[in-house]
Design an enzyme around this catalytic site. Sequence first.
Site, PDB file in Angstrom:
ATOM      1  N   THR A   1       0.680  -1.239  -0.088  1.00  0.00           N
ATOM      2  CA  THR A   1      -0.219  -0.101  -0.044  1.00  0.00           C
ATOM      3  C   THR A   1       0.914   0.988  -0.054  1.00  0.00           C
ATOM      4  O   THR A   1       1.265   1.760  -0.944  1.00  0.00           O
ATOM      5  CB  THR A   1      -1.038  -0.037   1.217  1.00  0.00           C
TER       6      THR A   1
ATOM      7  N   THR B   1      -1.274  -1.387   8.108  1.00  0.00           N
ATOM      8  CA  THR B   1      -1.421  -2.927   8.329  1.00  0.00           C
ATOM      9  C   THR B   1      -0.101  -3.561   7.925  1.00  0.00           C
ATOM     10  O   THR B   1       0.593  -3.223   6.871  1.00  0.00           O
ATOM     11  CB  THR B   1      -2.523  -3.440   7.532  1.00  0.00           C
TER      12      THR B   1
END
Length: 441
Positions: free
Chosen positions: A165, A215
């Site tokens: 990400t 995350t």
Amino acid sequence: MKINPSEIPGAIVAPQGFSASGVFCDIKRLGTGKGSDKGQKRDLALIVSQVPAAVAGMFTTNQVSAAPVRICVQRVSKGRAQAIVVNSGNANACTGKQGLADALEMVRFTEQALNLAPGSALVGSTGRIGVTLPMDQVRAGIIEAAVELGSRPARAAQAAEAIMTSDTRPKQIAVEFLLGGKRVRLGGICKGAGMIQPGMSGTGKRTAAAPLHATMLCFLTTDAKVDPKLLQAALRDAVANSFNRITVDGDMSTNDTVLVLANGLSGPRVQTPKSRDFAVFQAALSHVCLELAKMIVRDGEGVSRFVTIRVTGAKSFADADAAARAVANSALVKTSWCGGDPNWGRIIDALGYSAATVVENKVDIGYSAPGSRKILWSLERGQPTKARFRNLFAAVAPKEFDLHIHLNLGQTSALLYAADLTEEYIQFNKGDVSDPGSLGG
């Protein structure tokens, strides 16, 4: 046990019988958050074993856990799996019944596409919270990824890219070592740059002693033959000393997951927990997990300095851990690291408000090069030393250094890998009301 595993190419496809792929299926479209890096970037990965494998997992202990985590906790408890499907750009967290249904659809559709037994696929997701998955794109991506599966190192690299990400680079490693006189391989990929302070357990439930921690995801493969219970024990220990010992910004994600598949195709079987083979396997797994965990901190959002905090002389591990985390997550300490300021006042202040027992006139604080025993003390027994400022500045000027904290109250220690706080981190995460696409990511 100390071993010297040889690093080899291939990451998750280095062990026998594993294939992987990573494809673009437009999950990372407008509205999936800043870290999605819009454009045609791979956003769905598959990792597949030729045969059913033993499986173990560690999961976020955040009380708000994402749908993929809940699916995996249930399936990993059965001890066998054969495939992992992972998407980025969307966390599938806080998405209610629809999110759970979508996570189930991802594993079921993967099993159908690969002609696997029901219940043999696992799932991971990372990205924006609170947005439902575009399932048409996900299904199309699974079909394409199934076609693209391969065992070349390039396929592992594509999978590593597909789970990113806000990461600036893929994170992957593979090692080879001897087990029972035969060569065994273990590989892994991971992602993570922000929302990083994992505190994972095998069930996703937090123990009384566990700390509250984008995350981090990690997927591991090995061709060793390991019983699921032994594999879980080895993974628990490896994660405790790697991913659960890092922090970038002090935030625990809803999606933190580590999964390992062991298909046994190399032949050697890891026997009892007290066997030499288990010790060798444990050492290799711990090495891989620690190297991947350090990659996450070094690639943290806006990070310019990597700091290893070494707390010794605590009354208990809980005290040592609390002291380390208070310092590592202090905004004042982290910004001083960014500026290259050896500000011991901020450090002892953080120690004082931590949950650890601290006696001011017993605290020592110093700096060293990574792994060096030559420590420059800025504080001894709660009082500043005669160390010259220019020497202290020089000690914290490098991109990596160790911070030593001696509490001098007991025999217990703790270690934590941390990062500084920079203007770039704030710029990346603050959002912009004039740009709705930057908000809520």
